[in-house]
Design a protein around this motif. Structure first.
Motif, mmCIF file in Angstrom:
data_model
loop_
_atom_site.group_PDB
_atom_site.id
_atom_site.type_symbol
_atom_site.label_atom_id
_atom_site.label_comp_id
_atom_site.label_asym_id
_atom_site.label_seq_id
_atom_site.Cartn_x
_atom_site.Cartn_y
_atom_site.Cartn_z
ATOM 1 N N LEU A 242 -1.953 9.331 18.338
ATOM 2 C CA LEU A 242 -2.402 10.714 18.491
ATOM 3 C C LEU A 242 -3.729 10.930 17.779
ATOM 4 C CD1 LEU A 242 0.930 12.681 18.014
ATOM 5 C CD2 LEU A 242 -0.531 12.664 20.066
ATOM 6 N N LEU A 243 -3.789 10.384 16.579
ATOM 7 C CA LEU A 243 -5.011 10.531 15.794
ATOM 8 C C LEU A 243 -6.187 9.896 16.505
ATOM 9 C CD1 LEU A 243 -3.469 9.728 12.340
ATOM 10 C CD2 LEU A 243 -4.459 11.920 13.018
ATOM 11 N N MET A 244 -5.924 8.740 17.109
ATOM 12 C CA MET A 244 -6.995 8.033 17.802
ATOM 13 C C MET A 244 -7.583 8.897 18.911
ATOM 14 S SD MET A 244 -7.121 5.374 16.126
ATOM 15 C CE MET A 244 -6.033 4.761 14.882
ATOM 16 N N ILE A 245 -6.720 9.612 19.577
ATOM 17 C CA ILE A 245 -7.192 10.423 20.705
ATOM 18 C C ILE A 245 -8.066 11.572 20.204
ATOM 19 C CG2 ILE A 245 -6.449 11.966 22.586
ATOM 20 C CD1 ILE A 245 -3.822 10.133 22.564
ATOM 21 N N HIS A 246 -7.623 12.219 19.155
ATOM 22 C CA HIS A 246 -8.304 13.443 18.739
ATOM 23 C C HIS A 246 -9.469 13.193 17.806
ATOM 24 C CE1 HIS A 246 -5.516 15.980 20.757
ATOM 25 N NE2 HIS A 246 -4.500 15.313 20.225
ATOM 26 N N CYS A 247 -9.409 12.129 17.094
ATOM 27 C CA CYS A 247 -10.430 11.898 16.083
ATOM 28 C C CYS A 247 -11.320 10.751 16.536
ATOM 29 C CB CYS A 247 -9.747 11.569 14.759
ATOM 30 S SG CYS A 247 -10.677 12.119 13.345
ATOM 31 N N LYS A 248 -12.277 10.429 15.711
ATOM 32 C CA LYS A 248 -13.135 9.284 16.011
ATOM 33 C C LYS A 248 -12.268 8.033 15.975
ATOM 34 C CE LYS A 248 -17.461 7.287 14.526
ATOM 35 N NZ LYS A 248 -18.293 7.050 13.352
ATOM 36 N N PRO A 249 -12.132 7.315 17.070
ATOM 37 C CA PRO A 249 -11.107 6.271 17.127
ATOM 38 C C PRO A 249 -11.390 5.066 16.232
ATOM 39 C CG PRO A 249 -12.443 6.262 19.125
ATOM 40 C CD PRO A 249 -12.878 7.440 18.324
ATOM 41 N N ALA A 250 -12.602 4.770 15.967
ATOM 42 C CA ALA A 250 -12.881 3.506 15.294
ATOM 43 C C ALA A 250 -13.059 3.660 13.793
ATOM 44 C CB ALA A 250 -14.115 2.857 15.897
ATOM 45 N N GLN A 251 -12.534 4.737 13.254
ATOM 46 C CA GLN A 251 -12.739 4.931 11.827
ATOM 47 C C GLN A 251 -11.557 5.655 11.216
ATOM 48 O OE1 GLN A 251 -16.569 5.285 10.767
ATOM 49 N NE2 GLN A 251 -16.159 5.416 8.588
ATOM 50 N N SER A 252 -11.150 5.257 10.037
ATOM 51 C CA SER A 252 -10.152 6.028 9.310
ATOM 52 C C SER A 252 -10.354 5.819 7.825
ATOM 53 C CB SER A 252 -8.736 5.623 9.736
ATOM 54 O OG SER A 252 -8.569 4.257 9.543
ATOM 55 N N THR A 253 -9.615 6.578 7.047
ATOM 56 C CA THR A 253 -9.817 6.540 5.606
ATOM 57 C C THR A 253 -8.486 6.327 4.899
ATOM 58 O OG1 THR A 253 -11.635 8.086 5.859
ATOM 59 C CG2 THR A 253 -10.747 7.840 3.655
ATOM 60 N N LEU A 254 -8.538 5.524 3.877
ATOM 61 C CA LEU A 254 -7.346 5.261 3.079
ATOM 62 C C LEU A 254 -7.637 5.577 1.621
ATOM 63 C CD1 LEU A 254 -5.787 1.780 3.902
ATOM 64 C CD2 LEU A 254 -4.632 3.989 3.928
ATOM 65 N N THR A 255 -6.703 6.223 0.976
ATOM 66 C CA THR A 255 -6.832 6.407 -0.467
ATOM 67 C C THR A 255 -6.016 5.304 -1.130
ATOM 68 O OG1 THR A 255 -7.052 8.765 -0.125
ATOM 69 C CG2 THR A 255 -6.512 8.035 -2.363
ATOM 70 N N VAL A 256 -6.726 4.398 -1.775
ATOM 71 C CA VAL A 256 -6.066 3.185 -2.278
ATOM 72 C C VAL A 256 -4.878 3.526 -3.177
ATOM 73 C CG1 VAL A 256 -6.364 1.135 -3.699
ATOM 74 C CG2 VAL A 256 -8.113 1.751 -2.043
ATOM 75 N N GLY A 257 -5.093 4.483 -4.074
ATOM 76 C CA GLY A 257 -4.044 4.813 -5.033
ATOM 77 C C GLY A 257 -2.785 5.370 -4.381
ATOM 78 N N GLN A 258 -2.914 5.790 -3.102
ATOM 79 C CA GLN A 258 -1.742 6.377 -2.437
ATOM 80 C C GLN A 258 -1.091 5.419 -1.444
ATOM 81 O OE1 GLN A 258 -2.991 10.148 -0.835
ATOM 82 N NE2 GLN A 258 -3.637 10.893 -2.846
ATOM 83 N N ILE A 259 -1.616 4.225 -1.337
ATOM 84 C CA ILE A 259 -1.002 3.239 -0.445
ATOM 85 C C ILE A 259 0.400 2.934 -0.950
ATOM 86 C CG2 ILE A 259 -1.131 0.827 0.325
ATOM 87 C CD1 ILE A 259 -4.146 1.073 0.277
ATOM 88 N N SER A 260 1.311 2.761 -0.025
ATOM 89 C CA SER A 260 2.694 2.591 -0.449
ATOM 90 C C SER A 260 2.853 1.351 -1.323
ATOM 91 C CB SER A 260 3.620 2.496 0.768
ATOM 92 O OG SER A 260 3.403 1.280 1.424
ATOM 93 N N ASN A 261 3.701 1.483 -2.289
ATOM 94 C CA ASN A 261 3.984 0.428 -3.270
ATOM 95 C C ASN A 261 2.795 0.113 -4.172
ATOM 96 O OD1 ASN A 261 6.621 0.035 -2.386
ATOM 97 N ND2 ASN A 261 5.913 -1.352 -0.774
ATOM 98 N N TYR A 262 1.783 0.968 -4.185
ATOM 99 C CA TYR A 262 0.648 0.716 -5.079
ATOM 100 C C TYR A 262 1.097 1.011 -6.498
ATOM 101 C CZ TYR A 262 -4.121 0.465 -6.780
ATOM 102 O OH TYR A 262 -5.257 0.090 -7.434
ATOM 103 N N ASN A 263 1.062 -0.002 -7.319
ATOM 104 C CA ASN A 263 1.562 0.112 -8.683
ATOM 105 C C ASN A 263 0.382 0.293 -9.628
ATOM 106 O OD1 ASN A 263 2.635 -0.244 -11.210
ATOM 107 N ND2 ASN A 263 3.373 -2.331 -10.839
ATOM 108 N N ALA A 264 0.172 1.534 -10.030
ATOM 109 C CA ALA A 264 -1.005 1.845 -10.844
ATOM 110 C C ALA A 264 -0.977 1.110 -12.181
ATOM 111 C CB ALA A 264 -1.086 3.351 -11.068
ATOM 112 N N ASN A 265 0.206 0.658 -12.585
ATOM 113 C CA ASN A 265 0.307 -0.016 -13.884
ATOM 114 C C ASN A 265 -0.049 -1.499 -13.811
ATOM 115 O OD1 ASN A 265 1.233 2.344 -15.116
ATOM 116 N ND2 ASN A 265 3.319 1.926 -14.381
#
Ligand SMILES: [Zn+2]
Lengths: 164, 603
Positions: free
Chosen positions: A15-38
């Motif tokens: 869905l996102l691909m259709i509505h948004c610019k398809p060839a680009q997205s953004t990730l917040t590293v600290g919020q990636i699943s299982n990201y252990n800040a420690n």
């Protein structure tokens, strides 16, 4: 459980691909699943779905991203088949810019053997597949660019993932 | 707008996280993940009830891999793990559509964890289809893995190589995994001709065929390594390989060739540091006033080829081994101690390997012992022709040695007991002098003899003297530590040079040699013509005598009255000038207990 959430992810991403610019997205590293800040060392696992064709016609979707603790060694099979997906991690600071080459999921070489011990390389084509990128996270990582490599079209940029 | 989508992406990505946890079996944990090669074995098509079978198969593969050369030498450099991921159904999907499909194998889809399947168009090409499942599993269970092997639960032959190795439980299939690890870890090329696109420079593939510069030039004297073209024509003729038909990278029923083993070992030593523990820590200066032990915890190959060299202020110390103790008074303040670890393995013949892969550990030392000017020797009593290092301690000025040198440390090789002195001149102070006597122990008076020459079948007798211990080496891998040695039933290839290292009570050693001659027993031993030939006969102004017997022979010539006219001793052949009246003479040739007589006419 896993299959269900993957389906949801694909649908949402689609869905996102259709509505948004398809060839680009953004990730917040600290919020990636299982990201252990420690943990001092992080390995990022990025799973891209590739479809559409080779030589720049690829459709790329980021299916999932997760993180694990630890350090990776530089051990990966080098790809000699002329169709490839190339990934370059870009850093804001002086960190090394590393180029990684992956086999193209839609057109790749596979080694096949027989019980007598003989081997040969065969070509395997597909209409869709995954590129799985495992990446050591160094500080300053702000972008991952994907390129399609083919003898016909050379190197064509097909996707940009921004990190923040 | 974009940020909303970003957030959405993050939410859905987070929701794909692999929530379930599967049991990770530790098959072999030899050390920390960071300093080992971590191989993870996954199973597909094993149900919950079949998990013990998977665990057994995983261990079987790990053991197969660890018995393989050269991995077997470095088995402690690997960790092996298996993750128990049960499949809903047992077995593997088989589309049955490929022309080479096995006739007796049931066709159908199986619901398995990684979706492994035989090929649609090439049957034996067994691949995992659910790569994302595999990837997610690794990210949550063993993110720092190095290599993955997937075992597929079927006895039918199949497998594939790519980023991961996949193979079935068929007995002939487990070398697929080892071959694929050869690609991924050793960065090896195939030694069969896989096609022009696979032509590339690699440890075992090159376009350069000059024996002087080819990548594996150091192995060309070790058959079967050579320079073989991949093929006779086209691109295949441009590329070369080190062996022809005798490497795992060409045929799965072969071992890795010497060149591929070398590349594998080099990759291992590049990734794994054999220095695992350092005592004391190198971060702070170590006070050695009261003496101090320094110790390395080493990760040793099964044949321990690690060599440790210790340097104090750049000077090689006469110790090897993982541990060294320094006495306080001998260490000047602000000294540096360095331990260098180098793997001397003969599995690699890489040029400059010592420079490339030595690992060094350095400690900075401090000492509160007041600076007394003195000379410290690496050893004050040595065998003749051995080198001694002398170091001047406690001089804050200019040094001058009795040898004329002015450096802090010097190396000397005295040929007799010698006193060395050194002066220290600090500006504004009187010159101080220090002395040291280096005692030289003589080398043993080593001798080696044998009772030959021998004939085939005789007993060779070797004797050495002059020392306390003896170590013989000789042809046909002969070795002995006795001073007197008997070798019964001598054969021709036991002839040659025998060498004995003779060591005395002081530990000084010298080598002596003796050459053993063994001659064949001729087929007709009593046939005098075979033993000795005398020519020409009749003779004029000389005769030539030749024998096939080794060692010393004697010839005597008599007249008919029995008077000895000529006597000569020779080996193999002699030529005697004759100045005799015409007539018949007798000759007698002897060699050991053998004798041959005959008549010769002089014209
Ligand atoms: Zn191969």
């Amino acid at each position: 459980m896993l299959r269900l959430s993957s389906t949801v992810a694909i649908t949402l991403a689609g869905l996102l691909m259709i509505h948004c610019k398809p060839a680009q997205s953004t990730l917040t590293v600290g919020q990636i699943s299982n990201y252990n800040a420690n943990s001092p060392d992080h390995i990022l696992f990025l799973n891209f779905r590739i479809s559409g064709g080779v030589g720049g016609r690829e459709k790329v979707e980021l299916l999932s991203a997760s993180a694990g603790d630890g350090k990776m060694k530089d051990i990966a099979r080098s790809v000699h088949f002329p169709y490839q997906i190339k990934a370059i991690a870009r850093y804001s600071a002086s960190a090394v810019e590393r180029e990684m080459v992956f086999e193209h999921p839609l057109f790749k070489g596979r080694e096949v053997s027989d019980p007598s011990g003989h081997m040969r390389q065969v070509e395997v084509k597909a209409t869709e597949g995954n590129v799985l990128i495992r990446l050591q996270q160094h500080s300053g990582l702000n972008q991952l660019e994907l390129f399609s490599v083919s003898p016909e079209k050379g190197t064509v940029k097909i996707y940009t993932l921004d990190f923040n | 707008m974009k940020s909303i989508f970003t957030t959405l992406i993050i939410i859905c990505i987070a929701s794909t996280a692999f929530s379930q946890h599967y049991q990770v079996d530790t098959l072999y944990k030899k050390g920390p993940l960071e300093n080992r090669i971590n191989i993870v074995i996954l199973g597909d098509g094993f149900t919950q009830e079949q998990m013990p079978k998977f665990a057994a198969e995983a261990r079987k593969f790990a053991d197969f891999f660890l018995a393989y050369d050269p991995y077997t030498v470095y088995r402690d450099y690997f960790n092996f793990f298996a993750i128990r991921t049960p499949s809903k159904e047992s077995g593997v999907s088989n589309p049955g559509t490929a022309p080479d499909a096995y006739k007796d194998q049931p066709v159908g889809n199986k619901d398995t964890f990684f979706g492994a399947s035989f090929g649609h168009s090439i049957h034996r090409l067994v691949e995992v289809t659910k790569f994302d499942v595999l990837f997610n599993l690794m990210s949550t269970h063993l993110p720092a893995y190095d290599l993955i092997v997937v075992l597929v639960n079927t006895e039918y032959y199949g497998g594939s190589g790519g980023q991961i190795a996949v193979h079935t439980l068929n007995d002939a299939a487990n070398t697929i995994g080892v071959h694929e690890i050869g690609h991924a870890f050793g960065r090896l090329s195939d030694e069969y001709w896989a096609g022009s696109i696979y032509g590339t420079e690699a440890a075992n593939m090159t376009a350069i065929s000059d024996p002087g510069s080819i990548r594996w030039k150091n192995w060309l004297n070790s058959p079967p390594v050579g320079i073989y073209k991949h093929g006779l024509e086209g691109d295949a003729a441009k590329w070369h390989k080190p062996t022809n038909g005798t490497c795992l990278m060409e045929y799965l029923d072969q071992q890795l060739c010497a060149v591929c083993r070398e590349a594998t070992v080099e990759r291992l030593l590049e990734n794994i540091n054999p220095v695992e523990k350092i005592e004391p820590d190198t971060a702070a200066s170590i006070d050695v006033t009261a003496g101090q032990a320094f110790k390395l915890g080493l990760l040793k190959p099964s044949r321990n080829t690690l060599q440790v060299q210790w340097h104090l202020n750049g000077m090689l110390l006469p110790f090897s081994g993982d541990e060294i103790s320094l006495k306080g008074g001998e260490i000047p303040d602000s000294s540096a101690l360095t331990a260098t670890v180098f793997d001397t393995t003969t599995l690699s013949r890489r040029d400059d390997s010592r420079a490339f892969r030595s690992r060094a550990v350095s400690w900075s030392l401090k000492s509160s012992v007041p600076a007394v000017f003195k000379i410290v020797a690496s050893s004050d009593s040595v065998c003749l022709r051995n080198e001694v290092a002398l170091t001047a301690h406690g001089c804050a000025g200019a040094l001058k040695w009795s040898t004329g040198e002015t450096s802090k440390s010097i190396h000397v090789t005295p040929d007799q007991t010698t006193v060395y002195s050194c002066s220290c001149q600090v500006q504004g102070q009187s010159v101080k002098t220090a002395e040291i006597s280096i005692h030289i122990m003589p080398l043993p008076n080593a001798t080696a003899t044998n009772g030959g020459p021998y004939l085939a079948g005789d007993t060779i007798k070797l004797a050495a003297a002059g020392g306390k211990t003896y170590m013989w080496r000789g042809p046909l891998f002969f070795a002995s530590i006795s001073p007197q040695v008997s070798i019964p039933n001598a054969t021709l290839n036991q002839a040659g040079l025998y060498e004995v290292v003779v060591k005395d009570v002081n530990g000084c050693s010298k080598t002596a040699q003796t050459e053993v001659k063994v001659d064949p027993i001729l087929s007709v031993p009593n046939d005098q013509d075979v033993l000795v030939s005398v020519s020409p006969n009749p003779a004029r102004d000389y005769i030539s005598i030749e024998t096939k017997l080794g060692g010393k022979s004697n010839v005597k010539l008599y007249d008919q009255a029995g008077r000895e006219l000529i006597s000569d001793s020779f080996e193999k052949k002699t030529r005697l000038p004759l100045n005799l009246p015409s007539g018949i003479y007798l000759y007698r040739v002897s060699n050991g207990s053998r004798e041959s007589t005959g008549k010769v006419a002089v014209q």
